[in-house]
Design an enzyme around this catalytic site. Structure first.
Site, PDB file in Angstrom:
ATOM      1  N   ARG A 155      68.698  41.202  27.917  1.00 16.45           N
ATOM      2  CA  ARG A 155      68.846  41.219  26.456  1.00 16.45           C
ATOM      3  C   ARG A 155      70.338  41.050  26.181  1.00 16.45           C
ATOM      4  O   ARG A 155      70.882  40.004  26.492  1.00 16.45           O
ATOM      5  CB  ARG A 155      68.261  42.544  25.933  1.00 16.45           C
ATOM      6  CG  ARG A 155      67.814  42.520  24.512  1.00 16.45           C
ATOM      7  CD  ARG A 155      67.174  43.827  24.085  1.00 16.45           C
ATOM      8  NE  ARG A 155      68.119  44.936  24.057  1.00 16.45           N
ATOM      9  CZ  ARG A 155      67.815  46.165  23.632  1.00 16.45           C
ATOM     10  NH1 ARG A 155      66.603  46.438  23.206  1.00 16.45           N
ATOM     11  NH2 ARG A 155      68.715  47.121  23.627  1.00 16.45           N
ATOM     12  N   LYS A 197      71.790  55.112  15.112  1.00 16.63           N
ATOM     13  CA  LYS A 197      71.526  53.833  14.425  1.00 16.63           C
ATOM     14  C   LYS A 197      70.244  53.953  13.608  1.00 16.63           C
ATOM     15  O   LYS A 197      69.462  54.904  13.783  1.00 16.63           O
ATOM     16  CB  LYS A 197      71.399  52.719  15.461  1.00 16.63           C
ATOM     17  CG  LYS A 197      70.291  52.942  16.470  1.00 16.63           C
ATOM     18  CD  LYS A 197      70.324  51.926  17.596  1.00 16.63           C
ATOM     19  CE  LYS A 197      69.282  52.292  18.633  1.00 16.63           C
ATOM     20  NZ  LYS A 197      68.652  51.166  19.253  1.00 16.63           N
ATOM     21  N   TYR A 231      40.097  48.598   0.652  1.00 21.10           N
ATOM     22  CA  TYR A 231      39.944  47.138   0.700  1.00 21.10           C
ATOM     23  C   TYR A 231      38.984  46.681   1.800  1.00 21.10           C
ATOM     24  O   TYR A 231      39.083  47.131   2.943  1.00 21.10           O
ATOM     25  CB  TYR A 231      41.309  46.480   0.938  1.00 21.10           C
ATOM     26  CG  TYR A 231      42.279  46.687  -0.206  1.00 21.10           C
ATOM     27  CD1 TYR A 231      41.947  46.317  -1.496  1.00 21.10           C
ATOM     28  CD2 TYR A 231      43.523  47.264   0.022  1.00 21.10           C
ATOM     29  CE1 TYR A 231      42.845  46.503  -2.548  1.00 21.10           C
ATOM     30  CE2 TYR A 231      44.421  47.453  -1.015  1.00 21.10           C
ATOM     31  CZ  TYR A 231      44.072  47.071  -2.294  1.00 21.10           C
ATOM     32  OH  TYR A 231      44.954  47.259  -3.322  1.00 21.10           O
ATOM     33  N   MET A 290      49.025  49.762   0.600  1.00 22.30           N
ATOM     34  CA  MET A 290      50.487  49.762   0.506  1.00 22.30           C
ATOM     35  C   MET A 290      51.037  51.147   0.162  1.00 22.30           C
ATOM     36  O   MET A 290      52.059  51.576   0.703  1.00 22.30           O
ATOM     37  CB  MET A 290      50.939  48.752  -0.563  1.00 22.30           C
ATOM     38  CG  MET A 290      52.429  48.505  -0.558  1.00 22.30           C
ATOM     39  SD  MET A 290      52.960  47.333  -1.815  1.00 22.30           S
ATOM     40  CE  MET A 290      52.249  45.815  -1.242  1.00 22.30           C
TER      41      MET A 290
HETATM   42  C1  PLP Z   1      72.081  50.390  23.717  1.00 22.65           C
HETATM   43  C2  PLP Z   1      71.313  51.630  23.514  1.00 22.65           C
HETATM   44  N1  PLP Z   1      71.697  52.763  24.134  1.00 22.65           N
HETATM   45  C3  PLP Z   1      71.021  53.922  23.982  1.00 22.65           C
HETATM   46  C4  PLP Z   1      69.913  53.989  23.171  1.00 22.65           C
HETATM   47  C5  PLP Z   1      69.185  55.284  23.052  1.00 22.65           C
HETATM   48  O1  PLP Z   1      67.996  55.191  23.746  1.00 22.65           O
HETATM   49  P1  PLP Z   1      66.873  56.306  23.612  1.00 22.65           P
HETATM   50  O2  PLP Z   1      66.515  56.370  22.177  1.00 22.65           O
HETATM   51  O3  PLP Z   1      65.768  55.758  24.438  1.00 22.65           O
HETATM   52  O4  PLP Z   1      67.473  57.563  24.140  1.00 22.65           O
HETATM   53  C6  PLP Z   1      69.477  52.838  22.521  1.00 22.65           C
HETATM   54  C7  PLP Z   1      68.275  52.879  21.699  1.00 22.65           C
HETATM   55  O5  PLP Z   1      67.539  51.958  21.522  1.00 22.65           O
HETATM   56  C8  PLP Z   1      70.201  51.634  22.690  1.00 22.65           C
HETATM   57  O6  PLP Z   1      69.846  50.514  22.047  1.00 22.65           O
END
Ligand code: PLP
Length: 394
Positions: free
Chosen positions: A145, A46, A283, A330
């Site tokens: 969550r 992701k 700055y 920036m």
């Molecule tokens: C639902 C879920 N599973 C697995 C992972 C992978 O976790 P990690 O990056 O700590 O191995 C994530 C990452 O945030 C996640 O959101």
């Protein structure tokens, strides 16, 4: 002009070492299998593969035998399909009325379902597509969550059973996410495992096979493979450790965990100049030169993901750590070169593998009060990713 391994005209780049990625995956596979269980691995890609460039990382993972890919968003899953990925993919963050649900089902993207409204939407889309949706049902075992609560789980299991009976869904897995995977002795850990076992028992008692149960992330596998895979068996979801960043400093730094940082962020000095004592920098003049010194201008800023909040940060130029001075802006920040000579065009390593003494993502995390995950993921789109693999760049 300057000493640099970057292309001559290159302002900055994130060099992504796909050989290190491959070795990290191997290291994680060995860890995941060390308990005697043989879970499949899911590479979590992701957020553009945690900033590493998913269009290169995903095929590299598949070439190295990665059975599953995991993403948050349906759009990320569909982008993988559009790129030609035909393997198993799970997407887990779906909002009401997502217009792509039917497309995901048709593209054989597995979806996480944790509520009756989503089960209904997925079932409706499956009827349109003409075959059952592949789903992983998510239970909240304690993270607080995502996921169906333990209280609502029994009723949800009945709804799932009914959807299975109507051939609307195929329940591929049951899953949950840990509060602190990297710490198997965290106060939440035992209860999460107990809740997970209970949730799976209820699914099985309803006559649902759900072949894959998954709970562990990369930190959990590194911290205690026995616990991580014992509770789950079928699949482990690997994110940050694949990229050679520590899942948690108490667990160890990447080297002590046998991991190689995959991303190295580099730039070329845009300017070097001498300033007199008393010269304020950037700055607000939050830093003032105590004596005459040489300053270097690094052409990366918070728009590129360099944390403005970093305090005490340093970068690597001509074989030495050079302190960042004044506010990070920036597009640029300033370093103090002292009396050393440097030239515009010289290479600056903002973070990397740490093998020469250069900072690592974990250092930037410490300097800015965050975690290594955020440091690599936040590197912005203005920074080209250059992917290296034995045999050249891709
Ligand atoms: C639902 C879920 N599973 C697995 C992972 C992978 O976790 P990690 O990056 O700590 O191995 C994530 C990452 O945030 C996640 O959101």
């Amino acid at each position: 002009m300057g000493v640099s391994n970057l292309g001559v005209s290159m302002r900055a780049q994130a060099v992504i070492d796909l050989d290190s990625l491959r070795r990290n995956v191997e290291r994680l596979r060995i860890a995941a299998h060390s308990s005697g269980a043989t879970p499949a691995l899911m590479g979590v890609v992701k957020a553009d593969a945690y900033g590493h460039g998913v269009t290169h990382v995903a095929p590299a993972l598949r070439r190295n035998g990665m059975e599953w890919l995991g993403v948050a968003l349906p759009s990320e899953a569909l982008a993988l399909r559009a790129d030609g990925d035909t393997g198993r993919i799970l997407a887990w963050l779906i909002v009401p009325d997502d217009p792509t649900t039917a497309e995901c089902i048709a593209a054989k993207v597995d979806m996480s379902v944790a509520a009756a409204w989503l089960l209904d939407e997925v079932a409706q889309a499956a009827r349109e597509v003409g075959f059952p949706a592949r789903i992983h049902v998510k239970v909240d075992t304690g993270l607080g969550r995502g996921g169906c609560s333990m209280q609502e789980w029994p009723l949800f299991v009945e709804q799932l059973r009914a959807a299975v009976d109507r051939d609307e869904v195929e329940i591929v897995g049951v899953w949950s996410h840990l509060v602190a995977g990297e710490d198997p002795h965290h106060a939440s850990a035992a209860l999460q495992r107990e809740n997970f076992a209970s949730a799976v028992r209820q699914i099985r008692a309803a006559g649902i096979s759900a072949p894959l149960c998954h709970l562990a992330n990369s930190g959990a596998v590194l911290a205690d493979p026995m616990i991580a895979t014992g509770a789950t068996g079928g699949l482990v979801r690997m994110g940050i450790a694949m990229f050679g960043v520590s899942p948690g400093i108490p667990l160890g730094d990447p080297r002590s965990l046998g991991l190689e940082p995959v991303m190295s962020l580099r730039a070329r000095l845009a300017l070097v100049k001498s300033v007199p004592a008393g010269q304020g920098v950037s700055y607000g003049h939050r830093w003032v030169a105590a004596e005459a010194t040489n300053l270097g201008l690094v052409p990366l800023g918070y728009a590129d993901g360099i944390p403005r909040s970093a305090n005490g940060a340093a970068v690597w130029v001509r074989g030495k750590l050079r302190p960042v001075v004044g506010s990070i802006a920036m597009d640029q920040f300033v370093i103090d070169l002292g009396h050393d000579h440097a030239e515009a065009g010289d290479e600056v390593i903002i973070f990397g593998a740490g093998s020469q003494g250069e900072p690592m993502a974990e250092d930037w995390a410490r300097w800015s009060g965050t975690i290594g995950y955020e440091i690599v993921t936040r590197i912005g789109p203005r920074v080209p990713r250059v992917h290296l693999e034995s045999g050249g760049s891709r």
